[in-house]
Scaffold this motif. Structure first.
Motif, PDB file in Angstrom:
ATOM      1  N   GLY A   1      -0.617  16.012   4.004  1.00  0.00           N
ATOM      2  CA  GLY A   1      -0.227  14.654   4.342  1.00  0.00           C
ATOM      3  C   GLY A   1       0.588  14.038   3.223  1.00  0.00           C
ATOM      4  N   MET A   2       0.436  12.737   3.024  1.00  0.00           N
ATOM      5  CA  MET A   2       1.173  12.046   1.971  1.00  0.00           C
ATOM      6  C   MET A   2       0.455  12.246   0.636  1.00  0.00           C
ATOM      7  N   ARG A   3       0.933  13.186  -0.150  1.00  0.00           N
ATOM      8  CA  ARG A   3       0.270  13.576  -1.389  1.00  0.00           C
ATOM      9  C   ARG A   3       0.695  12.733  -2.583  1.00  0.00           C
ATOM     10  N   VAL A   4       1.881  12.161  -2.508  1.00  0.00           N
ATOM     11  CA  VAL A   4       2.426  11.397  -3.636  1.00  0.00           C
ATOM     12  C   VAL A   4       2.519   9.927  -3.243  1.00  0.00           C
ATOM     13  N   GLY A   5       1.953   9.067  -4.043  1.00  0.00           N
ATOM     14  CA  GLY A   5       2.018   7.643  -3.751  1.00  0.00           C
ATOM     15  C   GLY A   5       3.427   7.091  -3.927  1.00  0.00           C
ATOM     16  N   VAL A   6       3.858   6.277  -2.988  1.00  0.00           N
ATOM     17  CA  VAL A   6       5.147   5.584  -3.073  1.00  0.00           C
ATOM     18  C   VAL A   6       4.873   4.099  -2.901  1.00  0.00           C
ATOM     19  N   THR A   7       5.178   3.318  -3.930  1.00  0.00           N
ATOM     20  CA  THR A   7       4.904   1.893  -3.922  1.00  0.00           C
ATOM     21  C   THR A   7       6.210   1.109  -3.967  1.00  0.00           C
ATOM     22  N   VAL A   8       6.299   0.079  -3.149  1.00  0.00           N
ATOM     23  CA  VAL A   8       7.505  -0.750  -3.084  1.00  0.00           C
ATOM     24  C   VAL A   8       7.178  -2.165  -3.546  1.00  0.00           C
ATOM     25  N   SER A   9       7.990  -2.703  -4.437  1.00  0.00           N
ATOM     26  CA  SER A   9       7.858  -4.076  -4.891  1.00  0.00           C
ATOM     27  C   SER A   9       9.268  -4.655  -5.031  1.00  0.00           C
TER      28      SER A   9
ATOM     29  N   ALA B   1       0.858  -1.187   0.000  1.00  0.00           N
ATOM     30  CA  ALA B   1       0.000   0.000   0.000  1.00  0.00           C
ATOM     31  C   ALA B   1       0.892   1.235   0.000  1.00  0.00           C
ATOM     32  N   ASP B   2       0.457   2.325  -0.636  1.00  0.00           N
ATOM     33  CA  ASP B   2       1.396   3.396  -0.930  1.00  0.00           C
ATOM     34  C   ASP B   2       1.120   4.752  -0.284  1.00  0.00           C
ATOM     35  N   LYS B   3       0.064   4.904   0.520  1.00  0.00           N
ATOM     36  CA  LYS B   3      -0.193   6.215   1.127  1.00  0.00           C
ATOM     37  C   LYS B   3      -0.556   6.087   2.599  1.00  0.00           C
ATOM     38  N   PRO B   4       0.453   6.137   3.491  1.00  0.00           N
ATOM     39  CA  PRO B   4       0.157   6.120   4.923  1.00  0.00           C
ATOM     40  C   PRO B   4      -0.471   7.437   5.358  1.00  0.00           C
ATOM     41  N   LEU B   5      -0.982   7.459   6.569  1.00  0.00           N
ATOM     42  CA  LEU B   5      -1.545   8.701   7.110  1.00  0.00           C
ATOM     43  C   LEU B   5      -0.476   9.773   7.229  1.00  0.00           C
ATOM     44  N   GLY B   6       0.720   9.372   7.660  1.00  0.00           N
ATOM     45  CA  GLY B   6       1.785  10.352   7.811  1.00  0.00           C
ATOM     46  C   GLY B   6       3.065   9.729   8.317  1.00  0.00           C
ATOM     47  N   VAL B   7       4.072  10.579   8.512  1.00  0.00           N
ATOM     48  CA  VAL B   7       5.393  10.168   8.988  1.00  0.00           C
ATOM     49  C   VAL B   7       5.671  10.862  10.314  1.00  0.00           C
ATOM     50  N   VAL B   8       6.049  10.083  11.317  1.00  0.00           N
ATOM     51  CA  VAL B   8       6.427  10.616  12.620  1.00  0.00           C
ATOM     52  C   VAL B   8       7.907  10.310  12.846  1.00  0.00           C
ATOM     53  N   GLU B   9       8.716  11.348  12.981  1.00  0.00           N
ATOM     54  CA  GLU B   9      10.138  11.202  13.276  1.00  0.00           C
ATOM     55  C   GLU B   9      10.371  11.684  14.707  1.00  0.00           C
TER      56      GLU B   9
ATOM     57  N   ILE C   1      11.269   1.000  -6.137  1.00  0.00           N
ATOM     58  CA  ILE C   1      10.510   2.057  -5.475  1.00  0.00           C
ATOM     59  C   ILE C   1       9.888   2.922  -6.559  1.00  0.00           C
ATOM     60  N   ASP C   2       8.564   2.936  -6.615  1.00  0.00           N
ATOM     61  CA  ASP C   2       7.861   3.730  -7.614  1.00  0.00           C
ATOM     62  C   ASP C   2       7.244   4.950  -6.946  1.00  0.00           C
ATOM     63  N   ALA C   3       7.734   6.117  -7.312  1.00  0.00           N
ATOM     64  CA  ALA C   3       7.176   7.381  -6.823  1.00  0.00           C
ATOM     65  C   ALA C   3       6.199   7.896  -7.861  1.00  0.00           C
ATOM     66  N   GLY C   4       5.008   8.295  -7.421  1.00  0.00           N
ATOM     67  CA  GLY C   4       3.963   8.695  -8.347  1.00  0.00           C
ATOM     68  C   GLY C   4       4.141  10.091  -8.913  1.00  0.00           C
ATOM     69  N   ASP C   5       3.109  10.526  -9.620  1.00  0.00           N
ATOM     70  CA  ASP C   5       3.102  11.841 -10.251  1.00  0.00           C
ATOM     71  C   ASP C   5       2.504  12.864  -9.292  1.00  0.00           C
TER      72      ASP C   5
END
Length: 257
Positions: A141-149, A33-41, A157-161
């Motif tokens: 939030g996460m505006r660009v999809g990032v998919t890993v296969s 899945a490619d769009k989490p709610l967010g990133v917490v560092e 790693i596929d970064a979307g448009d």
């Protein structure tokens, strides 16, 4: 915990590798899945008396499938009597880079940076959860999809448009350790046994993204020797400081490795 004085900043980690996608070799696994709610560092320290509540809350975040949670152990509290066993100069440098990006005058622990856009007290469930929801609702939030296969020998790693959104970002690979329980021998947390999740061990840049869909490839051997890793699509300011995180995903190793 008192504020630490700013120190000299360091540059971002060295580039790893990147290339445009071509024909794949081997059987392709189903993408994540490619769009989490967010990133917490979370910026934390074993030597900080204010950090254990944040570390416990962070453990909950690390267990959620829709949040990319990463813990950066810093070293500027080591002088208090205990050297953080998971800390590094690179982690500390990243926090100071955020300090400059936010226009702050100092760093602190526990600090939670949300989506590279906002920072709050890492021990405050209300502030962290509230900021994640607010940024998602306002389109930050996460505006660009990032998919890993992956295939047998590589990770894709596929970064979307981005559409009409931002057009430049770094593809940042963040490696982290498995959960570890540490007995603190000295300092402000002396005598306590604390468990730490997703402690960052290395940060590398795999390439540049310019707003259009693009594929980046990493050797499976590089991923398989690490406990865990995530990919962040993070914009960078003209001064080189980290900016908003536009997309993110965990890079999960195949079960057979």
């Amino acid at each position: 915990m008192a504020f630490a004085k700013p120190s000299r900043l360091a540059a971002l980690a060295l580039a790893l590798s990147a290339c445009a996608g071509t024909a794949l070799a081997g059987e392709l696994e189903k993408p994540q899945a490619d769009k989490p709610l967010g990133v917490v560092e979370l910026f934390t320290s074993q030597g900080c008396s204010s950090c254990p509540p944040a570390d416990e809350f962070f453990a909950e975040l690390a267990g959620k499938q829709d949040i990319v949670a990463l813990a950066y152990h810093v070293n500027y509290w080591d002088y208090l009597g205990w050297q953080d066993t998971l800390s590094s100069k690179e982690n500390t440098d990243r926090q100071y880079d955020y300090m400059r990006a936010f226009g702050s005058r100092s760093v602190y622990t526990p600090q939670a940076v949300i989506n590279g856009r906002s920072h709050v007290n890492g021990a405050s469930r209300k502030e962290v959860d509230g900021t994640l929801v607010r940024l998602d609702r306002t389109g930050e939030g996460m505006r660009v999809g990032v998919t890993v296969s992956h295939t047998s020998d590589r990770v894709m790693i596929d970064a979307g448009d981005a559409g009409n959104g931002p057009s430049d970002a770094h593809v940042v690979i963040v490696y982290f350790e498995p959960p570890q329980t540490i007995k603190i021998g000295q300092g402000e947390n002396s005598g306590r046994r604390l468990t730490y999740w997703n402690a960052v061990s290395d940060i590398q840049i795999a390439g540049m993204w310019h707003g259009k869909a693009q594929r980046y490839e990493l050797p499976m051997t590089e991923i398989s020797k690490k406990a865990g890793c995530a990919v962040l699509l993070q914009s960078v300011g003209k001064d080189g400081m980290p900016g908003p995180i536009l997309g993110a995903a965990f890079i999960r190793k195949p079960d057979r490795l």
